[in-house]
Structure formats: structure tokens, C-alpha cells
Motif scaffolding. Structure first.
Motif, PDB file in Angstrom:
ATOM      1  N   GLY A   1       0.948  -1.395  -0.256  1.00 33.15           N
ATOM      2  CA  GLY A   1       0.085  -0.039   0.158  1.00 33.15           C
ATOM      3  C   GLY A   1       0.826   1.427   0.076  1.00 33.15           C
ATOM      4  O   GLY A   1       2.219   1.022  -0.396  1.00 33.15           O
ATOM      5  N   PRO A   2       0.401   2.412   0.435  1.00 29.39           N
ATOM      6  CA  PRO A   2       0.896   3.545   0.160  1.00 29.39           C
ATOM      7  C   PRO A   2       1.936   4.058   1.319  1.00 29.39           C
ATOM      8  O   PRO A   2       2.061   3.440   2.318  1.00 29.39           O
ATOM      9  N   ARG A   3       3.448   4.554   1.343  1.00 30.22           N
ATOM     10  CA  ARG A   3       4.653   4.640   1.698  1.00 30.22           C
ATOM     11  C   ARG A   3       4.292   6.198   2.184  1.00 30.22           C
ATOM     12  O   ARG A   3       3.398   6.857   1.352  1.00 30.22           O
ATOM     13  N   ASN A   4       5.389   5.956   2.302  1.00 29.58           N
ATOM     14  CA  ASN A   4       5.925   7.966   3.073  1.00 29.58           C
ATOM     15  C   ASN A   4       7.154   7.691   3.364  1.00 29.58           C
ATOM     16  O   ASN A   4       8.033   6.877   2.547  1.00 29.58           O
ATOM     17  N   ASN A   5       7.780   8.640   3.361  1.00 25.69           N
ATOM     18  CA  ASN A   5       9.003   9.555   3.400  1.00 25.69           C
ATOM     19  C   ASN A   5       9.592   8.685   2.070  1.00 25.69           C
ATOM     20  O   ASN A   5      10.580   8.658   1.956  1.00 25.69           O
ATOM     21  N   PRO A   6       9.980   9.594   1.095  1.00 24.96           N
ATOM     22  CA  PRO A   6       9.988   9.473  -0.432  1.00 24.96           C
ATOM     23  C   PRO A   6      11.799   9.793  -0.204  1.00 24.96           C
ATOM     24  O   PRO A   6      11.968   9.021  -1.560  1.00 24.96           O
ATOM     25  N   GLY A   7      11.801  10.174   0.478  1.00 26.02           N
ATOM     26  CA  GLY A   7      13.405  11.017   0.486  1.00 26.02           C
ATOM     27  C   GLY A   7      14.185   9.760   0.542  1.00 26.02           C
ATOM     28  O   GLY A   7      15.512   9.845   1.114  1.00 26.02           O
ATOM     29  N   ALA A   8      13.757   8.548   1.604  1.00 24.82           N
ATOM     30  CA  ALA A   8      13.908   7.408   2.172  1.00 24.82           C
ATOM     31  C   ALA A   8      15.114   6.686   1.673  1.00 24.82           C
ATOM     32  O   ALA A   8      16.512   7.212   2.903  1.00 24.82           O
TER      33      ALA A   8
END
Length: 195
Positions: free
Chosen positions: A25-32
């Protein structure tokens, strides 16, 4: 904030299987991923120790199961293994905590004289948080660069559903507010590491 010369970077479960958005599903922190790569580079260039952790899921449908390509570390992590001037360890596990993997992370940290760990990776609220909590319980000085972790939307009891950001923020609040770890930014850690 001080980052010790002996501080270990613990890179938790940065595996290809987490790219399968249809499963997670959807995730966060695209720059991780960029932040994780930067921290590995800093650790390796300063001769600090790095621990690479891989989750070998016992669940037959998991994208992280052994024998499936999703079990592999992401290319940018695999390409960095063995490239540092400092000590390096590779740990495999079947549960959330890197302290319950093989070989024994705690024993290795003790043998290396390491008292500070910086924990990054996937998922913020699962294996990163569990590793950080256990590290705190075991007496390590634990630092978690929040933006070098990420997670996914999650459903819990009573039909409660939380976005990846909400889940990750709750995890960060528990870790930091509960005294298990200091939750900071990648920029703060890089600055404190002397670069």
C-alpha cells in the motif's frame, strides 16, 4: 548531538520486496532511500561500523521470503556492502528485532566496544522501532534518523486505519517521548558525524 567514532549504523531490511506497492500500500518519506544511502556513505568513509540486516520472512506469501527476489537487499545497499573501512556485519532474522537475528547483534556490538547505534531502514513502526526499543532496553544510546526510515498505511483493531505518516509519527513519538531513542533528522546525524 554527538555521534561516536565507534557508533554503528544498523541498516534494517532495506529489501526489494518493499517496492511491491500492491502488497504494502501507500508509503511515506519518499526521500528515505537517498538518506539511507547518504548515511551508509558517511559511515563507510569515516571508518565507522555498519550492520546490514535482512528479514527472511517465514510467511509463504511475503515479498520478503527467502528464495524470492524481494528478499534481496535493494541494489544501492548491496552495492555498498564490503566497501567501508570500518567493521561490517550481516545479520539475518525472522522476527522484528535485529537483536534476535543471526549472528547475535548484541554480542558483536559488545565485542566491538560499541555503545551507540543509529538505526535506519524499513518499516519505521515495525523492525526499525522494535530494534530501537530493544537497543534502548539493552542500554545502548540509540539514534533514529526519522527521514531515513519509511512505512506504509496500516489497519489495526476496530477498523482503525492510519496513513503511513500517522503510523510513522506515532512510532517516532513513542520512541523519542518514551526514552527509547533520540529521533532526529539525517542532516543532524551527518553534521554530528563530522562531515
Amino acid at each position: 548531538m554527538d555521534i561516536a567514532e565507534s557508533a554503528a549504523l544498523v541498516v534494517v531490511d532495506v529489501q526489494k520486496g518493499f517496492e511491491e506497492a500492491g502488497f504494502w500500500g501507500p508509503r511515506n518519506n519518499p526521500g528515505a532511500d537517498d538518506n539511507i544511502a547518504e548515511l551508509i556513505d558517511v559511515w563507510q568513509s569515516t571508518g565507522r561500523p555498519v550492520v546490514f540486516v535482512r528479514h527472511d520472512s517465514p510467511k509463504p506469501q511475503s515479498p520478503l521470503r527467502p528464495g524470492y527476489e524481494g528478499n534481496d537487499l535493494k541494489d544501492y545497499v548491496e552495492e555498498r556492502r564490503g566497501k567501508g573501512a570500518g567493521a561490517e556485519l550481516f545479520v539475518t532474522k525472522t522476527v522484528n528485532s535485529a537483536f534476535l537475528g543471526t549472528p547475535d547483534l548484541g554480542a558483536w556490538l559488545t565485542a566491538e566496544g560499541i555503545r551507540q547505534v543509529v538505526v535506519v531502514g524499513i518499516q519505521t513502526n515495525m523492525c526499525v522501532e522494535t530494534t530501537a526499543r530493544m537497543g534502548g532496553n539493552l542500554g545502548y544510546d540509540v539514534v533514529v534518523p526519522y527521514d531515513a526510515t519509511y512505512t506504509f498505511d496500516l489497519e489495526g483493531p476496530f477498523g482503525w486505519r492510519r496513513s503511513a505518516d500517522e503510523v510513522a509519527q506515532a512510532s517516532a513519538v513513542s520512541l523519542h517521548g518514551g526514552g527509547f531513542a533520540r529521533v532526529v533528522t539525517t542532516e543532524e546525524v551527518v553534521g554530528a558525524a563530522g562531515l
